[in-house]
Design an enzyme around this catalytic site. Structure first.
Site, PDB file in Angstrom:
ATOM      1  N   GLU A 255     -28.826   9.743 -64.886  1.00 21.95           N
ATOM      2  CA  GLU A 255     -28.387  10.645 -65.782  1.00 21.95           C
ATOM      3  C   GLU A 255     -29.683  11.685 -66.156  1.00 21.95           C
ATOM      4  O   GLU A 255     -30.333  11.166 -66.994  1.00 21.95           O
ATOM      5  CB  GLU A 255     -27.600  10.562 -67.062  1.00 21.95           C
ATOM      6  CG  GLU A 255     -26.447   9.329 -66.803  1.00 21.95           C
ATOM      7  CD  GLU A 255     -25.167  10.041 -66.032  1.00 21.95           C
ATOM      8  OE1 GLU A 255     -25.054  11.363 -66.370  1.00 21.95           O
ATOM      9  OE2 GLU A 255     -24.859   9.403 -65.031  1.00 21.95           O
ATOM     10  N   CYS A 294     -28.284  16.504 -73.426  1.00 20.03           N
ATOM     11  CA  CYS A 294     -28.592  16.662 -71.859  1.00 20.03           C
ATOM     12  C   CYS A 294     -27.244  17.728 -71.505  1.00 20.03           C
ATOM     13  O   CYS A 294     -27.500  17.988 -70.337  1.00 20.03           O
ATOM     14  CB  CYS A 294     -28.472  15.284 -71.292  1.00 20.03           C
ATOM     15  SG  CYS A 294     -27.001  14.236 -71.756  1.00 20.03           S
TER      16      CYS A 294
HETATM   17  P1  NAP Z   1     -38.084   9.936 -70.083  1.00 23.43           P
HETATM   18  O1  NAP Z   1     -39.713  10.050 -70.227  1.00 23.43           O
HETATM   19  O2  NAP Z   1     -37.638  10.012 -68.649  1.00 23.43           O
HETATM   20  O3  NAP Z   1     -37.713   8.683 -70.668  1.00 23.43           O
HETATM   21  C1  NAP Z   1     -36.298   8.088 -70.601  1.00 23.43           C
HETATM   22  C2  NAP Z   1     -36.197   6.643 -70.831  1.00 23.43           C
HETATM   23  O4  NAP Z   1     -37.063   6.309 -69.518  1.00 23.43           O
HETATM   24  C3  NAP Z   1     -36.981   6.128 -71.877  1.00 23.43           C
HETATM   25  O5  NAP Z   1     -36.421   5.008 -72.238  1.00 23.43           O
HETATM   26  C4  NAP Z   1     -38.401   5.730 -71.373  1.00 23.43           C
HETATM   27  O6  NAP Z   1     -39.192   4.700 -72.085  1.00 23.43           O
HETATM   28  C5  NAP Z   1     -38.042   5.243 -70.232  1.00 23.43           C
HETATM   29  N1  NAP Z   1     -39.426   5.297 -69.286  1.00 23.43           N
HETATM   30  C6  NAP Z   1     -40.299   6.177 -69.157  1.00 23.43           C
HETATM   31  N2  NAP Z   1     -41.118   5.804 -68.197  1.00 23.43           N
HETATM   32  C7  NAP Z   1     -40.654   4.561 -67.687  1.00 23.43           C
HETATM   33  C8  NAP Z   1     -41.111   3.664 -66.780  1.00 23.43           C
HETATM   34  N3  NAP Z   1     -42.313   3.761 -66.212  1.00 23.43           N
HETATM   35  N4  NAP Z   1     -40.484   2.368 -66.410  1.00 23.43           N
HETATM   36  C9  NAP Z   1     -39.445   2.188 -67.132  1.00 23.43           C
HETATM   37  N5  NAP Z   1     -38.901   3.207 -68.131  1.00 23.43           N
HETATM   38  C10 NAP Z   1     -39.470   4.247 -68.302  1.00 23.43           C
HETATM   39  O7  NAP Z   1     -37.289  11.269 -70.547  1.00 23.43           O
HETATM   40  P2  NAP Z   1     -37.525  11.960 -72.011  1.00 23.43           P
HETATM   41  O8  NAP Z   1     -38.610  13.028 -71.646  1.00 23.43           O
HETATM   42  O9  NAP Z   1     -38.001  10.969 -73.029  1.00 23.43           O
HETATM   43  O10 NAP Z   1     -36.096  12.219 -72.186  1.00 23.43           O
HETATM   44  C11 NAP Z   1     -35.660  13.677 -72.235  1.00 23.43           C
HETATM   45  C12 NAP Z   1     -34.839  13.976 -71.034  1.00 23.43           C
HETATM   46  O11 NAP Z   1     -34.006  13.203 -70.551  1.00 23.43           O
HETATM   47  C13 NAP Z   1     -34.466  15.300 -70.675  1.00 23.43           C
HETATM   48  O12 NAP Z   1     -34.864  15.963 -69.523  1.00 23.43           O
HETATM   49  C14 NAP Z   1     -32.960  15.168 -71.066  1.00 23.43           C
HETATM   50  O13 NAP Z   1     -32.427  16.114 -70.120  1.00 23.43           O
HETATM   51  C15 NAP Z   1     -32.728  13.851 -70.266  1.00 23.43           C
HETATM   52  N6  NAP Z   1     -31.470  13.470 -70.875  1.00 23.43           N
HETATM   53  C16 NAP Z   1     -30.433  13.188 -70.025  1.00 23.43           C
HETATM   54  C17 NAP Z   1     -29.411  12.753 -70.568  1.00 23.43           C
HETATM   55  C18 NAP Z   1     -28.254  12.468 -69.420  1.00 23.43           C
HETATM   56  O14 NAP Z   1     -27.187  12.063 -69.906  1.00 23.43           O
HETATM   57  N7  NAP Z   1     -28.247  13.135 -68.301  1.00 23.43           N
HETATM   58  C19 NAP Z   1     -29.307  12.388 -71.868  1.00 23.43           C
HETATM   59  C20 NAP Z   1     -30.314  12.515 -72.626  1.00 23.43           C
HETATM   60  C21 NAP Z   1     -31.392  13.157 -72.114  1.00 23.43           C
HETATM   61  P3  NAP Z   1     -40.126   5.332 -73.316  1.00 23.43           P
HETATM   62  O15 NAP Z   1     -39.634   5.966 -74.306  1.00 23.43           O
HETATM   63  O16 NAP Z   1     -40.720   4.107 -73.962  1.00 23.43           O
HETATM   64  O17 NAP Z   1     -41.500   6.019 -72.461  1.00 23.43           O
END
Ligand code: NAP
Length: 682
Positions: A255, A294
């Protein structure tokens, strides 16, 4: 306070100092986070060996009861979640979506599991498939629990709901979970997991928690594991390409980002209820959770002729939003979840502003209620207007994950459709119109780019759940940029954690495996009428065969007169003959069903308590005057209803005529007393 990791049912502190996590409101350190030194391979092993085995020992109904108990327990403890949630920048209303919304997801899945799934560990997918002429070889799709762990990687914006919306279907599927919340708000998830563990409602191994990095966890995944990821498209792509994920074909649901659109219909001009609804919806989506949803509306697609009115109305409404300390009653919108997020959103607004004009907000300094603007991660609601949206790239590709939207004017419905599609796949879309022809054209033009669509007008507005609310009953996910995944959607969401297998074999074998009697399997003579048997005494295949009953012209005439159903095929011979399906007057279908009931019931007081419906009723051969009907009734499926004193029994029912032609088939649904209940009422 260093957050702890729940590893093999023990709370373990990660090694090293830990990264500080700061309050979104005042910048103070709330907790430190590290998962260094954790045995990730051991976690997977524990999930598979202990958690999976414990969960699979329970039926879907027992797992549903477990979810309900958990939901009730968390409800009792929700005050402390609300208190801590403020540090994430969430107002009370925002926290309600996260905390109460998450808990209610548990309730819904509990109910779905108990009502729509069997009290068993195998889920049958669809009816039996006939594969052979004589019916001795048939097919049946079944779902069974995957034997691995579900790794849930969640985003920072919903630390409670994000965990629970994945956990509920996973546990219902009989699969253990390893939850990894986003670091910046992991302290709230950790608190909730502590309460879950204290409740002792989940069996050992069902839930583990990683606060921090997932270390080398991915190196140990195998084909029975599942990854459910929520976050940015970039991270999803990277994880999806992990060599182990590729080599083992590990199921991966994502997602991700979404440039969700809301389209205002041409009919919804200023002065109509739909125009006002649109303004309300856009403002709510921009400001609830400070736009960190999101599903929030990022692209406001509106008729060019009224876009100036719309910008004015939106600006006026946004001007009334009070920003500040989310704990204050005088605040409508809290802070972004972290200072990093504040910097990120500012940069993305900069990207958007290169192709769109800033028409409201975007200010670096603004009034903040009851908080220090310099310390909190506050961000002003910001509206842009893009005069040439069909040729702009940024407005369809840059996601500013905060209170930011862009108005995109259109001249024709085709243009509106094209603009929506330029988002390249979204989680949620909405159409606000009171013209159902417009609604259909827009839906058919854009649905393939969306996971969920809301069509809003004056008739459903009062009860609408809104553009941005994913519901446990409906699928959440979307194509393309949104990740291509799908979660929730009731039982559909449970099945993501199970394996579908096509079984082929004899009716008797498939009956034994699926616990649903298959036509062609043995029909048992129970020795007594099956209505004399209690729920426990009944066995699949127990069969009753009735004596015949001849249908007379008088029967049909009486039934027509008694019910008022005087349709010509039952009353008017010359007309009935002209009907291509009939040779003359035929019996009513409901007369056949009524006669069948008269043929198969055992009338005396007994363990059968009620008939609560029929399923899959089909009339296959017309019944003419003089035909002789018989019924076969076979115990097809038994579903015990907890401690209610009864179980549901489904009877495979077939009505045949004197030539052994099948006249009608259906399932009769009854409630049958258990031994205990039956003994207590005699
Ligand atoms: P992100 O950096 O991709 O982080 C999302 C998750 O992935 C976090 O738990 C993060 O952990 C983890 N993560 C990051 N790097 C990783 C790795 N190398 N290995 C394993 N896990 C890893 O996203 P964000 O910037 O925090 O979140 C915002 C984005 O999420 C926005 O683009 C939004 O659209 C999207 N979002 C989508 C939804 C949906 O339902 N589609 C809902 C909410 C948000 P850490 O925090 O520890 O880095």
């Amino acid at each position: 306070m260093k957050l702890q990791n729940l590893v093999a049912d023990r709370w373990i502190e990660g090694a090293g100092e830990g990264r500080p996590l700061r309050s979104a409101v005042d910048g103070n350190v709330v907790a430190e986070i590290t998962s260094d030194g954790i045995d990730f391979a051991g976690m997977l092993e524990h999930a598979r060996r202990v958690g999976g085995a414990n969960l699979r020992a329970l039926t879907f109904h027992e797992r549903g009861e477990m979810l309900k108990a958990l939901a009730k327990y968390l409800m009792e403890h929700k005050r402390e979640f609300y208190e801590l949630s403020t540090a994430t920048g969430a107002t009370k209303a925002d926290s309600w979506i996260d905390i109460d919304g998450g808990i209610s997801t548990l309730f819904v899945f509990s109910s779905k599991g108990r009502r729509e799934m069997p009290n068993d560990t195998v889920y049958l997918d669809g009816p039996t498939e006939a594969l052979s002429k004589n019916g001795t070889f048939v097919g049946q799709h079944v779902f069974t629990s995957k034997r691995g762990a579900a790794v849930h990687i969640n985003a920072f914006n919903f630390p409670c709901w994000g965990m629970l919306e994945k956990l509920a279907p996973t546990l219902l599927a009989g699969v253990p979970a390893i939850v990894k919340p986003a670091s910046s708000t992991a302290y709230l998830t950790e608190l909730m997991v502590r309460r879950i563990v204290e409740s002792e409602i989940l069996p050992p191994g069902a839930l583990q928690l990683v606060c921090g990095s997932v270390g080398n966890l991915f190196e140990h995944l195998d084909c029975q594991d599942t990854i459910a990821f929520t976050g940015s498209k970039g991270t999803a792509e990277m994880l999806q390409q992990h060599p182990r994920v590729v080599a083992q074909s590990v199921a991966f649901t994502a997602e991700t980002d979404s440039l969700n659109a809301s389209i205002l219909g041409p009919d919804a001009v200023p002065g109509t209820p739909e125009f006002d609804l649109f303004v309300r919806e856009v403002v709510r989506e921009m400001t609830s959770k400070a736009g960190q949803k999101c599903t929030a509306i990022r692209r406001v697609i509106a008729p060019a002729a009224i876009s100036a009115d719309l910008v004015r109305a939106l600006s006026t409404a946004l001007g009334k939003i009070r920003i500040g300390n989310p704990a204050s009653k005088d605040v409508d919108m809290g802070a972004l979840a972290s200072h990093g997020q504040q910097r990120e959103v500012r940069e993305r607004v900069g990207d958007l502003a290169r192709e769109a004009e800033l028409v409201y907000g975007g200010n670096e300094s603004f009034d903040v209620v009851d908080a220090d603007a310099g310390k909190g991660a506050f961000f002003m609601p910001t509206l842009l207007h893009c005069a040439k949206p069909l040729s702009s790239k940024a407005v369809h590709a840059v996601e500013a994950f905060g209170p930011v939207s862009t108005v995109l004017p259109y001249d024709t419905l085709d243009e509106a459709i094209e603009l929506a599609r330029l988002g390249e796949g979204s989680l949620a879309g909405s159409i606000i119109t009171n013209d159902n022809a417009v609604a259909r054209e827009l839906v058919l033009g854009t649905a393939a780019w969306h996971g969920r669509m809301l069509i809003l007008n004056r008739h459903c507005a009062d009860e609408s759940t809104g553009h941005g609310s994913p519901l446990p009953h409906l699928v959440h996910g979307g194509p393309g940029r949104a990740g291509g995944g799908e979660e929730m959607g009731g039982v559909r969401g449970v099945l993501h954690y199970m394996q579908r297998t096509a079984l082929q074999g004899s009716p008797e074998t498939l009956t034994a495996i699926g616990h649903r009697w298959v036509r062609g399997a043995d029909e048992r003579d129970p020795g007594v009428h099956p209505f004399r048997k209690t729920f426990e005494q009944l066995e699949l295949g127990d069969t009753f065969r009735s004596t015949p009953r001849t249908v007379t012209a008088e029967d049909i005439a009486n039934f027509a007169e008694f019910t008022g159903d005087t349709f010509y095929a039952h009353t008017d011979e010359p007309s009935a003959i002209k009907n291509p399906f009939f040779d003359g007057i035929v019996a009513h279908g409901y007369l056949i069903v009524s006669f069948a009931a008269g043929l198969f019931v055992d009338p005396d007081f007994g363990p059968v308590l009620a008939n609560y419906g029929v399923d899959d009723l089909r009339f296959l051969t017309p019944v003419n005057v003089g035909d002789s009907l018989r019924v076969r009734l076979t115990c097809k499926q038994k579903t015990l209803r907890g401690d209610s004193g009864y179980g549901e029994v489904r009877w495979d029912t077939e009505v045949t005529n004197q030539n052994d032609e099948v006249v009608a088939t259906y399932d009769v649904l009854t409630m049958v007393a258990t031994d205990a209940h039956w003994a207590s009422v005699q």
